[in-house]
Design an enzyme around this catalytic site. Structure first.
Site, PDB file in Angstrom:
ATOM      1  N   PRO A  10       0.790  -1.224   0.000  1.00  8.33           N
ATOM      2  CA  PRO A  10       0.000   0.000   0.000  1.00  8.33           C
ATOM      3  C   PRO A  10       0.827   1.282   0.000  1.00  8.33           C
ATOM      4  O   PRO A  10       1.865   1.353   0.650  1.00  8.33           O
ATOM      5  CB  PRO A  10      -0.821  -0.098   1.295  1.00  8.33           C
ATOM      6  CG  PRO A  10      -0.132  -1.103   2.135  1.00  8.33           C
ATOM      7  CD  PRO A  10       0.520  -2.064   1.177  1.00  8.33           C
ATOM      8  N   ASN A  11       0.338   2.228  -0.772  1.00  3.41           N
ATOM      9  CA  ASN A  11       0.880   3.589  -0.887  1.00  3.41           C
ATOM     10  C   ASN A  11       2.177   3.662  -1.686  1.00  3.41           C
ATOM     11  O   ASN A  11       2.652   4.758  -2.001  1.00  3.41           O
ATOM     12  CB  ASN A  11       1.075   4.229   0.503  1.00  3.41           C
ATOM     13  CG  ASN A  11      -0.221   4.274   1.283  1.00  3.41           C
ATOM     14  OD1 ASN A  11      -1.214   4.782   0.771  1.00  3.41           O
ATOM     15  ND2 ASN A  11      -0.251   3.711   2.476  1.00  3.41           N
ATOM     16  N   ARG A  18       5.259  10.695  -2.996  1.00  2.55           N
ATOM     17  CA  ARG A  18       4.960  10.447  -1.580  1.00  2.55           C
ATOM     18  C   ARG A  18       6.198  10.737  -0.720  1.00  2.55           C
ATOM     19  O   ARG A  18       7.237  10.077  -0.900  1.00  2.55           O
ATOM     20  CB  ARG A  18       4.570   8.974  -1.420  1.00  2.55           C
ATOM     21  CG  ARG A  18       4.383   8.539   0.002  1.00  2.55           C
ATOM     22  CD  ARG A  18       4.311   7.022   0.115  1.00  2.55           C
ATOM     23  NE  ARG A  18       4.100   6.650   1.502  1.00  2.55           N
ATOM     24  CZ  ARG A  18       4.262   5.420   1.972  1.00  2.55           C
ATOM     25  NH1 ARG A  18       4.639   4.439   1.173  1.00  2.55           N
ATOM     26  NH2 ARG A  18       4.069   5.187   3.242  1.00  2.55           N
ATOM     27  N   TYR A  23      11.322   8.722   0.894  1.00  2.00           N
ATOM     28  CA  TYR A  23      11.308   7.630  -0.094  1.00  2.00           C
ATOM     29  C   TYR A  23      11.984   7.966  -1.419  1.00  2.00           C
ATOM     30  O   TYR A  23      12.095   7.092  -2.279  1.00  2.00           O
ATOM     31  CB  TYR A  23       9.860   7.183  -0.353  1.00  2.00           C
ATOM     32  CG  TYR A  23       9.177   6.644   0.888  1.00  2.00           C
ATOM     33  CD1 TYR A  23       9.605   5.457   1.477  1.00  2.00           C
ATOM     34  CD2 TYR A  23       8.124   7.329   1.489  1.00  2.00           C
ATOM     35  CE1 TYR A  23       9.003   4.968   2.620  1.00  2.00           C
ATOM     36  CE2 TYR A  23       7.508   6.847   2.634  1.00  2.00           C
ATOM     37  CZ  TYR A  23       7.955   5.662   3.197  1.00  2.00           C
ATOM     38  OH  TYR A  23       7.358   5.168   4.330  1.00  2.00           O
ATOM     39  N   ASN A  74       7.884  -5.693  -0.575  1.00  3.47           N
ATOM     40  CA  ASN A  74       7.805  -4.535   0.311  1.00  3.47           C
ATOM     41  C   ASN A  74       6.338  -4.414   0.731  1.00  3.47           C
ATOM     42  O   ASN A  74       5.509  -3.921  -0.031  1.00  3.47           O
ATOM     43  CB  ASN A  74       8.261  -3.252  -0.388  1.00  3.47           C
ATOM     44  CG  ASN A  74       8.270  -2.064   0.558  1.00  3.47           C
ATOM     45  OD1 ASN A  74       7.657  -2.108   1.634  1.00  3.47           O
ATOM     46  ND2 ASN A  74       8.943  -0.995   0.177  1.00  3.47           N
ATOM     47  N   ALA A  77       2.993  -0.580   5.072  1.00  2.00           N
ATOM     48  CA  ALA A  77       2.574  -0.581   6.482  1.00  2.00           C
ATOM     49  C   ALA A  77       2.021  -1.938   6.934  1.00  2.00           C
ATOM     50  O   ALA A  77       1.980  -2.209   8.139  1.00  2.00           O
ATOM     51  CB  ALA A  77       1.540   0.514   6.721  1.00  2.00           C
ATOM     52  N   GLU A  98      12.144  -9.595   2.348  1.00  4.32           N
ATOM     53  CA  GLU A  98      11.414  -8.371   2.709  1.00  4.32           C
ATOM     54  C   GLU A  98      12.326  -7.173   2.474  1.00  4.32           C
ATOM     55  O   GLU A  98      13.487  -7.183   2.891  1.00  4.32           O
ATOM     56  CB  GLU A  98      11.040  -8.488   4.193  1.00  4.32           C
ATOM     57  CG  GLU A  98      10.278  -7.312   4.744  1.00  4.32           C
ATOM     58  CD  GLU A  98      10.063  -7.446   6.266  1.00  4.32           C
ATOM     59  OE1 GLU A  98      10.156  -8.562   6.814  1.00  4.32           O
ATOM     60  OE2 GLU A  98       9.831  -6.407   6.890  1.00  4.32           O
ATOM     61  N   HIS A 100      12.582  -2.809   2.639  1.00  5.61           N
ATOM     62  CA  HIS A 100      12.056  -1.487   2.978  1.00  5.61           C
ATOM     63  C   HIS A 100      13.002  -0.426   2.455  1.00  5.61           C
ATOM     64  O   HIS A 100      14.214  -0.515   2.671  1.00  5.61           O
ATOM     65  CB  HIS A 100      11.882  -1.331   4.492  1.00  5.61           C
ATOM     66  CG  HIS A 100      10.900  -2.318   5.027  1.00  5.61           C
ATOM     67  ND1 HIS A 100       9.549  -2.179   4.834  1.00  5.61           N
ATOM     68  CD2 HIS A 100      11.081  -3.491   5.677  1.00  5.61           C
ATOM     69  CE1 HIS A 100       8.942  -3.221   5.362  1.00  5.61           C
ATOM     70  NE2 HIS A 100       9.843  -4.031   5.875  1.00  5.61           N
ATOM     71  N   ARG A 107      12.782   5.369  12.478  1.00  4.40           N
ATOM     72  CA  ARG A 107      11.511   6.087  12.393  1.00  4.40           C
ATOM     73  C   ARG A 107      10.621   5.766  13.594  1.00  4.40           C
ATOM     74  O   ARG A 107      11.114   5.346  14.629  1.00  4.40           O
ATOM     75  CB  ARG A 107      10.861   5.761  11.045  1.00  4.40           C
ATOM     76  CG  ARG A 107      11.754   6.148   9.846  1.00  4.40           C
ATOM     77  CD  ARG A 107      11.117   5.804   8.525  1.00  4.40           C
ATOM     78  NE  ARG A 107       9.880   6.553   8.323  1.00  4.40           N
ATOM     79  CZ  ARG A 107       8.968   6.225   7.398  1.00  4.40           C
ATOM     80  NH1 ARG A 107       9.182   5.191   6.599  1.00  4.40           N
ATOM     81  NH2 ARG A 107       7.872   6.939   7.280  1.00  4.40           N
TER      82      ARG A 107
HETATM   83  C1  DQA Z   1       8.138   1.057   3.942  1.00 10.10           C
HETATM   84  C2  DQA Z   1       8.177   1.353   5.449  1.00 10.10           C
HETATM   85  C3  DQA Z   1       6.796   1.217   6.063  1.00 10.10           C
HETATM   86  O1  DQA Z   1       6.846   1.514   7.453  1.00 10.10           O
HETATM   87  C4  DQA Z   1       5.828   2.176   5.408  1.00 10.10           C
HETATM   88  O2  DQA Z   1       4.540   2.000   5.927  1.00 10.10           O
HETATM   89  C5  DQA Z   1       5.827   2.065   3.923  1.00 10.10           C
HETATM   90  C6  DQA Z   1       7.101   1.914   3.234  1.00 10.10           C
HETATM   91  C7  DQA Z   1       9.506   1.321   3.282  1.00 10.10           C
HETATM   92  O3  DQA Z   1       9.690   0.855   2.153  1.00 10.10           O
HETATM   93  O4  DQA Z   1      10.358   2.000   3.846  1.00 10.10           O
HETATM   94  O5  DQA Z   1       4.801   2.175   3.274  1.00 10.10           O
HETATM   95  O6  DQA Z   1       7.823  -0.304   3.769  1.00 10.10           O
END
Ligand code: DQA
Length: 145
Positions: A10-11, A18, A23, A74, A77, A98, A100, A107
């Site tokens: 998501p996102n 964003r 990011y 990835n 959240a 995984e 990130h 954070r």
């Molecule tokens: C994320 C880190 C997560 O905490 C966050 O909610 C994201 C992006 C990252 O790639 O740093 O959406 O997965």
């Protein structure tokens, strides 16, 4: 040719606009294009998938059983609370790395926990979009693709 699936949660469709201070400025499309090219250079075919919906990510993990040698994930959240995605990974015999983009440990407190990590091969955190490429290298080396 061995096949990997890149899943972004998501996102992450909004990458590029964003929170660029966290990011970066690269769009998801650019990341996916770069990743397909990088994987190909390493003799790997890479497919990409993004969803803002937990169930669709679970379906993609289930469907990967017969199609992919590994998943680069990835989970956004969902990382921090989705027992359903964790169970999906544990239910299939497909290794997952995984990734990130940001250093979640620098954070907010809630980002320090990954409920996904215990069912993954490994975790790459905080190295920006390079983390996705490092996951391809890890699959190539560790899983003898
Ligand atoms: C994320 C880190 C997560 O905490 C966050 O909610 C994201 C992006 C990252 O790639 O740093 O959406 O997965």
């Amino acid at each position: 040719m061995s096949k990997l699936l890149l899943i972004n949660g998501p996102n992450l469709n909004l990458l590029g606009t964003r929170e660029p201070d966290i990011y970066g400025n690269t769009t998801l499309k650019d990341i996916e294009d770069q990743m397909i090219e990088f994987a190909n250079e390493n003799g790997i075919e890479l497919s990409t998938f993004q969803s803002n919906h937990e169930g669709y990510i679970i379906d993609a993990i289930h469907d990967s059983r017969t199609k992919y040698a590994g998943i680069i994930l990835n989970p956004g959240a969902f990382t921090h609370y989705s027992y359903a995605i964790r169970d999906a990974i544990a239910s299939v015999d497909v290794p997952v790395i995984e990734v990130h983009i940001s250093n979640v440990h620098k954070r907010e407190e809630f980002r320090h926990t990954s409920v996904i990590a215990p069912v993954c091969e490994g975790q790459i955190v905080g190295l920006g979009i390079m983390g996705y490429k490092l996951a391809v290298i890890a699959f190539k080396e560790r899983l003898s693709l």
